[in-house]
Design a protein around this motif. Structure first.
Motif, PDB file in Angstrom:
ATOM      1  N   LYS A  66       0.821  -1.209   0.000  1.00 63.87           N
ATOM      2  CA  LYS A  66       0.000   0.000   0.000  1.00 63.87           C
ATOM      3  C   LYS A  66       0.853   1.257   0.000  1.00 63.87           C
ATOM      4  CE  LYS A  66      -4.095  -1.626   2.300  1.00 63.87           C
ATOM      5  NZ  LYS A  66      -4.623  -1.832   3.630  1.00 63.87           N
ATOM      6  N   ARG A  67       2.150   1.083   0.149  1.00 64.04           N
ATOM      7  CA  ARG A  67       2.969   2.259   0.397  1.00 64.04           C
ATOM      8  C   ARG A  67       3.372   3.011  -0.863  1.00 64.04           C
ATOM      9  NH1 ARG A  67       5.961   1.498   5.994  1.00 64.04           N
ATOM     10  NH2 ARG A  67       4.116   0.747   7.039  1.00 64.04           N
ATOM     11  N   VAL A  68       2.867   2.582  -2.023  1.00 58.75           N
ATOM     12  CA  VAL A  68       3.084   3.397  -3.204  1.00 58.75           C
ATOM     13  C   VAL A  68       1.743   3.938  -3.654  1.00 58.75           C
ATOM     14  CG1 VAL A  68       5.203   2.313  -3.985  1.00 58.75           C
ATOM     15  CG2 VAL A  68       3.031   1.307  -4.607  1.00 58.75           C
ATOM     16  N   ALA A  69       1.802   5.066  -4.322  1.00 60.39           N
ATOM     17  CA  ALA A  69       0.567   5.690  -4.793  1.00 60.39           C
ATOM     18  C   ALA A  69       0.125   4.991  -6.059  1.00 60.39           C
ATOM     19  CB  ALA A  69       0.817   7.169  -5.052  1.00 60.39           C
ATOM     20  N   SER A  70      -1.126   4.613  -6.107  1.00 56.33           N
ATOM     21  CA  SER A  70      -1.633   3.850  -7.247  1.00 56.33           C
ATOM     22  C   SER A  70      -2.207   4.733  -8.329  1.00 56.33           C
ATOM     23  CB  SER A  70      -2.747   2.916  -6.776  1.00 56.33           C
ATOM     24  OG  SER A  70      -2.229   1.663  -6.480  1.00 56.33           O
ATOM     25  N   GLY A  71      -1.914   4.364  -9.566  1.00 58.58           N
ATOM     26  CA  GLY A  71      -2.629   4.937 -10.700  1.00 58.58           C
ATOM     27  C   GLY A  71      -2.370   6.402 -10.965  1.00 58.58           C
ATOM     28  N   ILE A  72      -1.191   6.888 -10.549  1.00 58.92           N
ATOM     29  CA  ILE A  72      -0.888   8.305 -10.747  1.00 58.92           C
ATOM     30  C   ILE A  72      -0.289   8.510 -12.141  1.00 58.92           C
ATOM     31  CG2 ILE A  72       0.452  10.237  -9.852  1.00 58.92           C
ATOM     32  CD1 ILE A  72      -1.549   9.265  -7.844  1.00 58.92           C
TER      33      ILE A  72
ATOM     34  N   SER B 126      11.604   7.922 -10.539  1.00 61.41           N
ATOM     35  CA  SER B 126      10.310   8.572 -10.287  1.00 61.41           C
ATOM     36  C   SER B 126       9.213   7.519 -10.186  1.00 61.41           C
ATOM     37  CB  SER B 126       9.931   9.536 -11.404  1.00 61.41           C
ATOM     38  OG  SER B 126      10.992  10.362 -11.728  1.00 61.41           O
ATOM     39  N   LEU B 127       9.356   6.462 -10.943  1.00 66.91           N
ATOM     40  CA  LEU B 127       8.463   5.311 -10.801  1.00 66.91           C
ATOM     41  C   LEU B 127       9.283   4.193 -10.177  1.00 66.91           C
ATOM     42  CD1 LEU B 127       6.526   5.260 -14.207  1.00 66.91           C
ATOM     43  CD2 LEU B 127       5.490   5.444 -11.940  1.00 66.91           C
ATOM     44  N   ARG B 128       8.724   3.522  -9.185  1.00 71.80           N
ATOM     45  CA  ARG B 128       9.469   2.510  -8.455  1.00 71.80           C
ATOM     46  C   ARG B 128       8.888   1.129  -8.667  1.00 71.80           C
ATOM     47  NH1 ARG B 128      12.257   5.472  -4.168  1.00 71.80           N
ATOM     48  NH2 ARG B 128      13.038   7.227  -5.347  1.00 71.80           N
TER      49      ARG B 128
ATOM     50  N   GLN C  63       5.038  -0.343  -8.416  1.00 71.43           N
ATOM     51  CA  GLN C  63       4.050   0.737  -8.469  1.00 71.43           C
ATOM     52  C   GLN C  63       3.112   0.503  -9.647  1.00 71.43           C
ATOM     53  OE1 GLN C  63       5.926   4.500  -8.019  1.00 71.43           O
ATOM     54  NE2 GLN C  63       4.061   5.686  -8.411  1.00 71.43           N
TER      55      GLN C  63
ATOM     56  N   LEU D 216      -1.112   3.461 -14.909  1.00 67.16           N
ATOM     57  CA  LEU D 216      -2.459   3.631 -15.456  1.00 67.16           C
ATOM     58  C   LEU D 216      -2.766   2.546 -16.480  1.00 67.16           C
ATOM     59  CD1 LEU D 216      -2.958   7.414 -16.210  1.00 67.16           C
ATOM     60  CD2 LEU D 216      -3.910   6.051 -14.366  1.00 67.16           C
TER      61      LEU D 216
ATOM     62  N   GLU E 146       5.306   7.578   2.707  1.00 66.26           N
ATOM     63  CA  GLU E 146       5.730   6.740   1.577  1.00 66.26           C
ATOM     64  C   GLU E 146       4.833   6.967   0.365  1.00 66.26           C
ATOM     65  OE1 GLU E 146       8.185   4.329   1.595  1.00 66.26           O
ATOM     66  OE2 GLU E 146       8.582   3.848   3.693  1.00 66.26           O
ATOM     67  N   THR E 147       3.517   6.979   0.605  1.00 62.73           N
ATOM     68  CA  THR E 147       2.626   7.140  -0.549  1.00 62.73           C
ATOM     69  C   THR E 147       2.723   8.549  -1.125  1.00 62.73           C
ATOM     70  OG1 THR E 147       0.797   7.626   0.957  1.00 62.73           O
ATOM     71  CG2 THR E 147       0.881   5.419   0.069  1.00 62.73           C
TER      72      THR E 147
ATOM     73  N   SER F 254       5.871   8.735  -3.214  1.00 59.53           N
ATOM     74  CA  SER F 254       5.660   8.009  -4.467  1.00 59.53           C
ATOM     75  C   SER F 254       4.789   8.828  -5.420  1.00 59.53           C
ATOM     76  CB  SER F 254       5.029   6.655  -4.116  1.00 59.53           C
ATOM     77  OG  SER F 254       4.360   6.108  -5.198  1.00 59.53           O
TER      78      SER F 254
ATOM     79  N   ARG G 276       6.906  11.842  -6.765  1.00 54.45           N
ATOM     80  CA  ARG G 276       7.901  11.451  -7.771  1.00 54.45           C
ATOM     81  C   ARG G 276       7.223  11.227  -9.113  1.00 54.45           C
ATOM     82  NH1 ARG G 276      10.233   7.998  -3.440  1.00 54.45           N
ATOM     83  NH2 ARG G 276       8.832   6.391  -4.226  1.00 54.45           N
ATOM     84  N   THR G 277       6.084  10.557  -9.075  1.00 49.93           N
ATOM     85  CA  THR G 277       5.421  10.199 -10.318  1.00 49.93           C
ATOM     86  C   THR G 277       4.705  11.392 -10.942  1.00 49.93           C
ATOM     87  OG1 THR G 277       5.005   8.054  -9.318  1.00 49.93           O
ATOM     88  CG2 THR G 277       3.853   8.532 -11.360  1.00 49.93           C
TER      89      THR G 277
ATOM     90  N   ILE H  72      -4.839   7.009  -0.989  1.00 50.71           N
ATOM     91  CA  ILE H  72      -3.893   7.167  -2.102  1.00 50.71           C
ATOM     92  C   ILE H  72      -3.442   5.799  -2.593  1.00 50.71           C
ATOM     93  CG2 ILE H  72      -1.668   8.125  -2.832  1.00 50.71           C
ATOM     94  CD1 ILE H  72      -1.954  10.271  -0.681  1.00 50.71           C
ATOM     95  N   GLY H  73      -3.072   4.934  -1.632  1.00 55.87           N
ATOM     96  CA  GLY H  73      -2.510   3.636  -1.993  1.00 55.87           C
ATOM     97  C   GLY H  73      -3.482   2.756  -2.772  1.00 55.87           C
TER      98      GLY H  73
ATOM     99  N   GLY I 230      -5.675   3.804  -4.830  1.00 59.11           N
ATOM    100  CA  GLY I 230      -6.004   4.371  -6.139  1.00 59.11           C
ATOM    101  C   GLY I 230      -7.183   5.339  -6.152  1.00 59.11           C
TER     102      GLY I 230
ATOM    103  N   ALA J 241      -6.018   9.086  -7.099  1.00 59.62           N
ATOM    104  CA  ALA J 241      -5.765   9.331  -8.515  1.00 59.62           C
ATOM    105  C   ALA J 241      -7.084   9.380  -9.288  1.00 59.62           C
ATOM    106  CB  ALA J 241      -4.864   8.235  -9.079  1.00 59.62           C
TER     107      ALA J 241
END
Lengths: 494, 494
Positions: A2-8, A38-40, A43, A46, B180-181, B184, B187-188, B382-383, B385, B388
């Motif tokens: 969950k620690r990355v932002a989804s769908g950005i 920038s993308l990890r 992650q 879209l 973290e989110t 992320s 960065r994106t 955020i995580g 989705g 976004a």
């Protein structure tokens, strides 16, 4: 996961007139974003449909680019998660963000990077006695006793029924309904003379001290502070450029006559009369009158921090300074976070009528208020009687814990320690008769999951006492004897 | 009925050795509390059983006292509400708190009651364009579009499962999972070069500006601010004792060469490069490089407030200043409150690595962090989705609203107004060609439920433009033509 932002959507510049075809522009943008970090890995990116819509292009070049990124291993498809950045990229290929940062932080700096006044603050607080949970930690409450069911029901109810008004910025002073209940509570329980118009809701007593200092004090002003006293209040006055005048505390609280001798013309006094921090004494009635008299004669302000006044275990309640002040010289500060739970971040300040506009203007430049929902929930929690009930239950519990701690200290340590202060609050302070090095003991204690806050660090001048502030709010009765035995061994070991 | 605190124990001193019998002591204490206004009509009092327990006395004297208070009309019994203070007490009998306060606030004051620096702030903000809801109000979002169901489900889930860790004070920088989110996401979506370690969660961009100013600036330092620019940022720098250097904004954003001419050695620059407030222009790439070059050569700081960067309706996205800065001279500020809803009170600041300790120490003296639950909820929001998705939906909606507003302005007002800035954000600014008195028009507009923020008040020096900042975040497409017609009539009426 969950620690990355989804769908950005990443920053992709599409240029239709460029000779480079669209699918190549998209491919290059993603590849660069991955290589640069920038993308990890893992992650989610879209969907092709969403990206095409975002970029305003047909789906074909997007499918083309994604196909190539998948083929080359930059992307991978995960069942149920769509397309994600590949987790199997070789390390040396994806410049790790951390390495990048390290390189960046080495770049040359101009001299004197930060403000001078900011350097007056202690560096990042790493004292072991202030970190995390553990026996005797100060400022912690009996979490397992919190009426979570009632509270969550109120939270859920208010959250579901949010509307334009509750989504929006609130009243500059805080939610009206909460201010009404707080005023009513303070009049009844603490003998304050106040109306809802004077109550400002803040994020806790720390913000209230900060705000009061900004409204009342100019750089170079002198401020009486209790010796020993609360470190975060001292930090506030110091960063305002004020000079601290330490005034000794004895068994009657702040020694007003001594303060007058040291610096009569101080512009303000910061006091904790209900339960002095850290010694735990209650300011006597005659000292209260002396302090008010000094403030009135001298045109000075009193900042009264009543941080754990809810818990007194002796018979006679003592009205607040604010309640007996006839001249509106007292700023009264209280916190809800210490009664319910610290991560609530709600407190209040009771403002003399003529200063209300100044407080509002100053607060508005600091932050634009506290989140709405907890204010709504708290107003109901107090109004429906849950708050009073919780305090009554906790008063019984903490009284028992305090008694158990005192009994244990007497049994295990006898005359080696003196228990100080009145029967109140969620911590007590012990004075070490052998004046052992309390800081060293506290540092060693932390490895045994004991949080001992040394008394000596609370002095501005030379510490006339060594000892510890022992919190019992979150330390169960059963744990106390064992924790006190550990304490005894640590003290004996010095 | 909810606005009074229920079941609170008043300050009653019981003295068993006094000649006065216990029931009389209790009766007197309540009677005095009611006459003095500490207890107010309709406020619920403790049950006799609870009061006896609290005071540690038998129930008999309590019953006796309550009986007398009921008989004399101080108390009354209400079905379902127990015993309350009578609502029928004669007015002259219960000294109204308001009257008491009025008397108290007349007491003599020492001269110069508040701090000098605090008087630099504008008095309590009463400008009609900043009050409440209404067409064109700035900083408001499409509340009816917020995914409240998803949000409340997350809130309810996190609230029910609170435990010792989530009740307690959190990490000094904010909840790790949220940082973290956010890292992320930045960065994106914004090309930032950052790690979670650099992210501090704050209560919104206002607190971020305040915090940055305290870490970076000493009294007497000079700061470039945009002319015209954001009033609450100027308020922060002014209260720090800094001198404001207004630097004009043209169609490429802040005029860096002009800033260097006016005061090269400024210690910091405050900029809104994505969507300049209030003119709405986007800073050009060459100006960005000039600004970074100036900061690096000069050892100065850049505070980049990216307050509504989520909403761009033109094709080419522009990376943040922070993302192209090789020398860690940029403090990057963003807010979540403008994307989700203002009463959320959450934002973030991205800190250069070498300044992290200073930011933590300074923040800790200001307040002890943001409430925990919204941080947990937001991390999941955020995580998973939803964030976004919400931004994508809102981008479409706000783009439509902006287009409708521009079309309406052209149709109704033609060449009388110039629409300024780039296609972005949740507001646009119009320049009145006839230089009419925008403040007077705005004041008259408020009675017609139109919130017009005059452009001229955003200048520090003489206003070179008159006009209005028009928010369209919460103004539905159907409302726009009518609101613009009202605007036209107001402008023509001058």
């Amino acid at each position: 996961m969950k620690r990355v932002a989804s769908g950005i959507l990443p920053v992709i510049a599409i240029d239709r007139k460029a000779p480079k075809p669209l699918h190549r522009q998209i491919y290059d943008a993603y590849r660069t974003a991955i290589i640069e970090g920038s993308l990890r890995p893992r992650q989610r990116v879209l969907s092709t449909r969403a990206l095409a819509a975002e970029l305003g292009v047909s789906r074909l070049p997007v499918l083309n680019a994604y196909g190539q990124l998948l083929a080359e291993g930059y992307f991978e498809s995960r069942v149920g998660a769509g397309t994600v950045v590949s987790s199997a990229l070789p390390e040396q290929f994806t410049a790790s963000g951390a390495a990048l940062q390290a390189a960046r932080s080495e770049s040359r700096y101009a001299p004197r990077p930060a403000a001078h006044r900011c350097s007056l603050l202690p560096q990042r607080e790493t004292s072991p006695w202030l970190q995390g949970l553990g026996a005797f930690a100060v400022g912690q409450v009996a979490y397992d006793q919190f009426p979570l069911q009632v509270w969550s029901r109120l939270v859920a109810r208010h959250c579901r029924s949010m509307n334009a008004r509750s989504f929006h910025y609130g009243d500059h002073m805080g939610l009206r309904a909460l201010r009404e209940t707080v005023a009513s509570y303070l009049r009844t329980a603490r003998s304050l003379r106040c109306e809802a118009d004077q109550i400002m809701i803040v994020s806790g007593s720390q913000q209230a001290i900060e705000l009061s200092a900004r409204v009342l004090l100019d750089p170079g002003n002198r401020v009486w502070i209790e010796e020993p006293g609360y470190h975060l209040a001292k930090a506030v006055f110091a960063t305002k450029g004020c000079h601290l005048v330490p005034v000794p505390v004895d068994e009657e609280g702040l020694n007003v006559a001594e303060g007058i001798k040291r610096y009569r013309k101080a512009r303000a006094a910061f006091v904790t009369p209900s339960h002095q921090f850290p010694l735990g004494v209650t300011m006597s009635a005659s000292r209260r009158l002396q302090l008010l008299e000094w403030a009135q004669t001298n045109g000075s302000w009193i900042i009264e921090d009543d941080y754990d006044s809810e818990y007194r275990y002796e018979s006679s309640p003592i009205p607040s300074l604010q309640g007996i002040d006839a001249n509106a010289r007292v700023i009264y500060i209280g916190t809800i976070s210490k009664v319910l739970f610290p991560s609530l971040r709600l407190g209040y300040v009771v403002i003399p009528p003529k200063l209300i506009d100044r407080f509002v203007a100053t607060r508005w430049a600091m932050d634009l208020g506290c989140p709405g929902i907890y204010q709504e929930v708290l107003a109901d929690f107090i109004g429906e009687g849950h708050f009073a009930r919780h305090i009554r239950r906790m008063r019984i519990l903490y009284r028992e814990r305090r008694s158990a701690l005192v009994a244990s200290l007497r049994k295990e340590m006898g005359s080696a320690v003196e228990v100080m202060g009145s029967e109140a609050g969620m911590h007590l302070t012990v004075n070490l008769q052998n004046r052992a090095d309390d800081v060293r003991i506290a540092e060693r204690a932390s490895s045994q999951n004991l949080r001992l806050w040394p008394l000596s660090v609370n002095y501005l001048g030379e510490a006339s006492r060594h000892g510890f502030i022992l919190g019992f709010g979150s330390t169960a009765i059963e744990e106390i004897p064992r924790a006190v035995r550990k304490l005894r061994k640590l003290v004996e070991g010095t």
